[in-house]
Design a protein around this motif. Structure first.
Motif, PDB file in Angstrom:
ATOM      1  N   ALA A 200      26.268  -1.118  24.323  1.00 25.02           N
ATOM      2  CA  ALA A 200      26.647  -0.838  22.937  1.00 25.02           C
ATOM      3  C   ALA A 200      26.038  -1.823  21.953  1.00 25.02           C
ATOM      4  CB  ALA A 200      28.174  -0.841  22.812  1.00 25.02           C
ATOM      5  N   GLU A 201      25.968  -3.096  22.330  1.00 26.11           N
ATOM      6  CA  GLU A 201      25.461  -4.102  21.390  1.00 26.11           C
ATOM      7  C   GLU A 201      23.970  -3.935  21.098  1.00 26.11           C
ATOM      8  OE1 GLU A 201      25.332  -5.988  25.522  1.00 26.11           O
ATOM      9  OE2 GLU A 201      26.715  -4.707  24.374  1.00 26.11           O
ATOM     10  N   GLN A 202      23.286  -3.126  21.917  1.00 24.53           N
ATOM     11  CA  GLN A 202      21.863  -2.900  21.695  1.00 24.53           C
ATOM     12  C   GLN A 202      21.569  -1.603  20.936  1.00 24.53           C
ATOM     13  OE1 GLN A 202      19.070  -3.660  24.894  1.00 24.53           O
ATOM     14  NE2 GLN A 202      20.603  -4.802  26.041  1.00 24.53           N
ATOM     15  N   MET A 203      22.604  -0.808  20.674  1.00 25.81           N
ATOM     16  CA  MET A 203      22.348   0.508  20.085  1.00 25.81           C
ATOM     17  C   MET A 203      21.762   0.420  18.677  1.00 25.81           C
ATOM     18  SD  MET A 203      25.579   2.764  21.491  1.00 25.81           S
ATOM     19  CE  MET A 203      25.156   4.220  20.521  1.00 25.81           C
ATOM     20  N   MET A 204      22.370  -0.356  17.783  1.00 23.44           N
ATOM     21  CA  MET A 204      21.830  -0.451  16.426  1.00 23.44           C
ATOM     22  C   MET A 204      20.438  -1.087  16.402  1.00 23.44           C
ATOM     23  SD  MET A 204      24.872  -1.040  13.646  1.00 23.44           S
ATOM     24  CE  MET A 204      25.798  -2.322  14.487  1.00 23.44           C
ATOM     25  N   PRO A 205      20.210  -2.197  17.122  1.00 24.03           N
ATOM     26  CA  PRO A 205      18.850  -2.734  17.158  1.00 24.03           C
ATOM     27  C   PRO A 205      17.838  -1.739  17.726  1.00 24.03           C
ATOM     28  CG  PRO A 205      20.405  -4.389  17.935  1.00 24.03           C
ATOM     29  CD  PRO A 205      21.171  -3.108  17.791  1.00 24.03           C
ATOM     30  N   ALA A 206      18.252  -0.948  18.721  1.00 22.52           N
ATOM     31  CA  ALA A 206      17.335   0.037  19.296  1.00 22.52           C
ATOM     32  C   ALA A 206      16.990   1.117  18.285  1.00 22.52           C
ATOM     33  CB  ALA A 206      17.947   0.660  20.547  1.00 22.52           C
ATOM     34  N   TRP A 207      17.983   1.582  17.536  1.00 22.55           N
ATOM     35  CA  TRP A 207      17.696   2.585  16.507  1.00 22.55           C
ATOM     36  C   TRP A 207      16.753   2.008  15.450  1.00 22.55           C
ATOM     37  CZ3 TRP A 207      17.809   7.350  17.420  1.00 22.55           C
ATOM     38  CH2 TRP A 207      18.840   7.969  18.101  1.00 22.55           C
ATOM     39  N   ARG A 208      16.923   0.747  15.105  1.00 21.72           N
ATOM     40  CA  ARG A 208      16.014   0.132  14.121  1.00 21.72           C
ATOM     41  C   ARG A 208      14.586   0.075  14.662  1.00 21.72           C
ATOM     42  NH1 ARG A 208      20.489  -3.671  13.627  1.00 21.72           N
ATOM     43  NH2 ARG A 208      21.702  -3.208  11.751  1.00 21.72           N
ATOM     44  N   LYS A 209      14.448  -0.244  15.946  1.00 24.86           N
ATOM     45  CA  LYS A 209      13.119  -0.275  16.559  1.00 24.86           C
ATOM     46  C   LYS A 209      12.520   1.129  16.607  1.00 24.86           C
ATOM     47  CE  LYS A 209       9.662  -1.985  18.975  1.00 24.86           C
ATOM     48  NZ  LYS A 209       8.634  -2.851  18.357  1.00 24.86           N
ATOM     49  N   ILE A 210      13.340   2.110  16.921  1.00 24.88           N
ATOM     50  CA  ILE A 210      12.866   3.493  16.934  1.00 24.88           C
ATOM     51  C   ILE A 210      12.442   3.924  15.536  1.00 24.88           C
ATOM     52  CG2 ILE A 210      13.648   5.885  17.255  1.00 24.88           C
ATOM     53  CD1 ILE A 210      15.322   4.797  19.634  1.00 24.88           C
ATOM     54  N   SER A 211      13.149   3.421  14.529  1.00 20.00           N
ATOM     55  CA  SER A 211      12.768   3.712  13.147  1.00 20.00           C
ATOM     56  C   SER A 211      11.366   3.186  12.846  1.00 20.00           C
ATOM     57  CB  SER A 211      13.787   3.084  12.186  1.00 20.00           C
ATOM     58  OG  SER A 211      13.432   3.327  10.841  1.00 20.00           O
ATOM     59  N   LEU A 212      11.060   1.983  13.299  1.00 18.62           N
ATOM     60  CA  LEU A 212       9.730   1.416  13.076  1.00 18.62           C
ATOM     61  C   LEU A 212       8.661   2.243  13.788  1.00 18.62           C
ATOM     62  CD1 LEU A 212      10.495  -2.408  13.459  1.00 18.62           C
ATOM     63  CD2 LEU A 212      10.052  -1.139  11.339  1.00 18.62           C
ATOM     64  N   LEU A 213       8.959   2.685  15.004  1.00 15.88           N
ATOM     65  CA  LEU A 213       8.007   3.518  15.735  1.00 15.88           C
ATOM     66  C   LEU A 213       7.836   4.876  15.053  1.00 15.88           C
ATOM     67  CD1 LEU A 213       9.139   2.716  19.382  1.00 15.88           C
ATOM     68  CD2 LEU A 213       7.018   1.983  18.287  1.00 15.88           C
ATOM     69  N   SER A 214       8.934   5.403  14.495  1.00 16.80           N
ATOM     70  CA  SER A 214       8.848   6.672  13.767  1.00 16.80           C
ATOM     71  C   SER A 214       7.984   6.524  12.526  1.00 16.80           C
ATOM     72  CB  SER A 214      10.250   7.151  13.368  1.00 16.80           C
ATOM     73  OG  SER A 214      11.033   7.469  14.493  1.00 16.80           O
ATOM     74  N   ALA A 215       8.146   5.407  11.819  1.00 14.09           N
ATOM     75  CA  ALA A 215       7.376   5.187  10.595  1.00 14.09           C
ATOM     76  C   ALA A 215       5.881   5.158  10.867  1.00 14.09           C
ATOM     77  CB  ALA A 215       7.814   3.885   9.932  1.00 14.09           C
ATOM     78  N   SER A 216       5.512   4.665  12.047  1.00 16.45           N
ATOM     79  CA  SER A 216       4.096   4.590  12.398  1.00 16.45           C
ATOM     80  C   SER A 216       3.568   5.891  12.989  1.00 16.45           C
ATOM     81  CB  SER A 216       3.869   3.452  13.396  1.00 16.45           C
ATOM     82  OG  SER A 216       4.467   3.760  14.643  1.00 16.45           O
ATOM     83  N   GLY A 217       4.469   6.842  13.219  1.00 21.05           N
ATOM     84  CA  GLY A 217       4.056   8.118  13.794  1.00 21.05           C
ATOM     85  C   GLY A 217       3.988   8.122  15.301  1.00 21.05           C
ATOM     86  N   ARG A 218       4.348   7.020  15.954  1.00 22.29           N
ATOM     87  CA  ARG A 218       4.174   6.945  17.408  1.00 22.29           C
ATOM     88  C   ARG A 218       5.249   7.660  18.211  1.00 22.29           C
ATOM     89  NH1 ARG A 218       3.403   0.943  18.961  1.00 22.29           N
ATOM     90  NH2 ARG A 218       4.381   0.499  16.952  1.00 22.29           N
TER      91      ARG A 218
END
Length: 226
Positions: A200-218
């Protein structure tokens, strides 16, 4: 529902996700400037887990957290009595979100809408920012397709970024309302050793990382990256 938690669960997508305890470090293994299948697999597992969490929030003994957050619940009609209830929320800036057991719809009047299915992470795009009919199944969704050109890929990325930002805001709200021990407790049954599980403690940081990957189109399949 156990509604969002188990709808169309396919045994919790066990057939589609490797059985493992995941870590956010897995998202750091994606190659630079390339579409990343590993990241999409991770994101699909996290979305599946997130839907389980929303299902647990609905059943909270102190009250339905989705309703408390502002969602409107629509019960299924008699002819769809085996379906879970639908949860929808109007957001600022002419945006809206609809939670279903089989995925998430996010609409923005500027960019159209996307649907992200529960057991995959290949967003489908539509020009419609609002669902004209209640989506009791995938067949009730408007015509959807992967982004086919640069303009559509940009719209898809912007919609994904807004959706992920909302998920992070919601998780922050849940932590504030129910305390830091609530989300780990709600995941105990989910973590059965047979499916993707992110602490659970990694869920928000993981979503933020996924957001960065989404922004780059990857997070789009390679053929759809603008």
């Amino acid at each position: 529902m156990g509604e969002l938690a188990g709808a169309n669960s396919k045994e919790g997508a066990e057939s589609m996700q490797d059985s493992c305890v995941a870590t956010i470090d897995q998202l750091s293994l994606c190659p630079e400037r390339e579409s990343c299948e590993q990241a999409r697999t991770f994101a699909a597992g996290l979305l599946n887990q997130q839907l389980w969490c929303w299902g647990q929030d609905i059943k909270h003994p102190k009250g339905n957290l989705l309703l408390e957050f502002g969602f409107q619940r629509t019960s299924p009609p008699d002819e769809q009595k085996n379906c879970a209830s639908m949860y929808r929320l109007e957001l600022p800036c002419d945006q809206r979100i609809v939670l279903r057991g089989f995925g998430v719809f996010f609409g923005d009047d500027r960019h159209g809408g996307i649907f992200v299915e529960r057991f995959g992470f290949s967003p489908q795009l539509t020009s419609q920012s609002t669902l004209d009919t209640d989506a009791w199944s995938c067949e009730d969704l408007p015509p959807m397709k992967p982004p086919g050109n640069e303009k559509q890929a940009i719209a898809c990325r912007l919609l994904m970024l807004s959706l992920i930002e909302w998920i992070v805001d919601y998780e922050r709200y849940v932590r504030q309302r129910r305390g830091p021990a609530y989300r780990p407790a709600s995941l105990r049954q989910w973590n059965n050793g047979k499916r993707f599980y992110l602490p659970a403690e990694q869920m928000m940081p993981a979503w933020r990382k996924i957001s960065l990957l989404s922004a780059s189109g990857r997070l789009l399949p390679a053929e759809h990256v603008a």
